[in-house]
Design a protein around this motif. Sequence first.
Motif, PDB file in Angstrom:
ATOM      1  N   GLY A 308       0.845  -1.194   0.000  1.00 30.42           N
ATOM      2  CA  GLY A 308       0.000   0.000   0.000  1.00 30.42           C
ATOM      3  C   GLY A 308       0.875   1.235   0.000  1.00 30.42           C
ATOM      4  O   GLY A 308       0.661   2.170   0.769  1.00 30.42           O
ATOM      5  N   ASP A 329       0.812  -1.222  -4.839  1.00 29.50           N
ATOM      6  CA  ASP A 329      -0.443  -0.527  -4.587  1.00 29.50           C
ATOM      7  C   ASP A 329      -1.417  -0.945  -5.680  1.00 29.50           C
ATOM      8  O   ASP A 329      -0.993  -1.247  -6.800  1.00 29.50           O
ATOM      9  N   CYS A 371       4.304  -1.032   6.092  1.00 30.44           N
ATOM     10  CA  CYS A 371       3.117  -0.382   5.539  1.00 30.44           C
ATOM     11  C   CYS A 371       2.609   0.643   6.535  1.00 30.44           C
ATOM     12  O   CYS A 371       2.847   0.537   7.743  1.00 30.44           O
ATOM     13  N   VAL A 374      -2.628   1.065   6.201  1.00 28.99           N
ATOM     14  CA  VAL A 374      -3.103   0.090   5.218  1.00 28.99           C
ATOM     15  C   VAL A 374      -3.928  -1.008   5.871  1.00 28.99           C
ATOM     16  O   VAL A 374      -4.963  -1.416   5.335  1.00 28.99           O
TER      17      VAL A 374
END
Length: 506
Positions: A308, A329, A371, A374
Motif C-alpha cells: 500500500g 499498490d 506499511c 493500510v
Amino acid sequence: MNNYETTVKRWSESAENFNKSIQSQLFDENSVTVWTNLIKENAPQKEAITVLDIGTGPGFFAIILAKIGYQVTGIDCTPEMIESAVKNAEQQGVKPELKIMDSHVLDFEDNTFDLIVNRNVTWTLYEPEKAYKEWKRVLKPGGKLLIFDANWYMSHFDPLAGREMTEGMREYREKYGELPEKFSMNVVEDYWLKLPMVGVQRPQWDKAALWKLGFQNLVFDTNLSERVSLTDMDRMLYGCTPMFMISATKATKAEEEEAFNRVYWDGAAINWGSNCLRDHHSFKKNAYLELLEPHFEEEKKYKILDIGTGSGFMATLLAEKGYQLTGVDFSEKMLGEAAYCAQELGVQVEFVQAKADHLPFDDNSFDGIICRNVTWLMKDPQEAFSEWNRVLKKNGKLIYIDGNWNLYQYDEEEKQRFIKNREELEALGEKKLYGYGHSSTVLIDKLSANLPFSKLRRPAWDQENLSQFGFNVLEIEENISQKVLTEIEQKREATTPMFMVVAQKK
C-alpha cells in the motif's frame, strides 16, 4: 398526456405494421440464426438463464430465446404489441411470459434476471438514466445487459448523416420506386426528436451513463449492420444509422466495493503525491527513519516490500538509505505519483500494481515488510497477514503503522469523542477535517463500512492475534502521533492516535 401515455399511444399506432415486420423476421431462418447466435455469444455462460426482454414488441427476441431453452419474460408498454407477441409465440410453439409494463418502472424483485436484452428500445426512453438504474436493479450480480440500437433520426442533427440519408433514399427510389410510407413523411413528429437519446452521440453517452451506475466490462460494437444481415433495401434506408451493440455486466458487491475504492484512491493520488515530496523535506523524514531503521540491519541491505505504498513516501524514505525497495499498490494513479516522487528524489524503487492480499511474489522473497495506514482497509485480515507471512523470509520483520480510524462508526463512546473533536476543529475555523484534502467524513464512512478493523480496538487485537498468522510480536508502540504528525494533524486525529507494531515471522 404524460410521457408514458404518449409513448404508449405512438407505439399503439405502429403496432400492426411493426408486427408484420417481426413476423417476416421470425420466418427468416437466417435472421433468427444470426440474432440467436449473437445473443448466445454475449450472454452469461451458464445453464437455465433467466431473461428479460425489454420493449419486446411483437416478441422477436422473447420467442427466439425461448426456443433455445432460456426462461424468458418479455415486457412492453403497449397492449397491442403484447397481444401480437402472444399470438406469434403460440404460432412458434413457445410460451415466454409476456406482460404489459413500463420499462422505467419494473415490477420485479431485485436480482431477478441473468440477462436483459432489448433492440431499438433505448432511443425511445424518456428518462434513460432512470431506466438504466432500474434495469441494473433487477439484474443479478454478474448478470449482463445487452442493448442493440442505433442513432435514430441523427440525420436531423448531423449534416453528414443527413446527406447519407438523402443519398440512400435517392438510390432506393432509383432501384425500387416509391419509399416506404414512413420515409415519405416530410416532417417527423416533434415528440421523437425531443427524446433525450435522439441527437446525442451514442454509444458514447451510454458508456458514461453505465459506468456511472457501476456497470463493468463495458464492450461496444459500433457497426453490427453487416452481421445482422441487412437487406439491400435496409442498407439504402438505414445505412446512415448503423446499429451498435452495448454489453455491460452488473458488478458483484465485492466488485462494486473494489471499484469504489479504486476511484477513491485514484482521486486522492494527486494530493498524496505532493505530500510525499513535502514530507521528505520536513521533520517527518527523520521521525519515520528513527522508528524504522533500528529494526533493520543496514549493512545487509535488506529487500523490503512496502505494501500500500501510495505515493511512495515510506519506500523512497528507505531507498535513500540504501535498502532494496519494492512498493505495491492497487491504484495505478498512486503508483504514478510514487514513480514521480522517486524520480524527483533520485532513488530506485520497483513499483508494482497489486492487491495487498494477493501479492505477485514468490515465497520467502523479502527480508522486511512495511506499511502505513493500510491494515485498517483489510477485508480479510487472516488472508492478508497470511499472504504477507508467505512472502517474508524466515525471521523477516513486519512493521506497520495504523490507527483505529473508523471505530466511531460502531462505538458510541468513540462517536461522541469524534463529534466533539470535529466541533472543536470547526470552531477554530479548521475545514480540512481529514488529511490529504478530504473535507468530509462521508466518503471515509463508505470506504470503511463493514471492514473488520473498523469495529475492533487496536493494537490490542494485533497483540492477541498475530501469532495465529505466523508472527511473533516483538514490540507495540500505542501512540506515535506526537513523533510523526504536525501539531494541526495531531488535533485532527486526536481521537485516533497512530500506533506501530513490529513483528517477526516465526
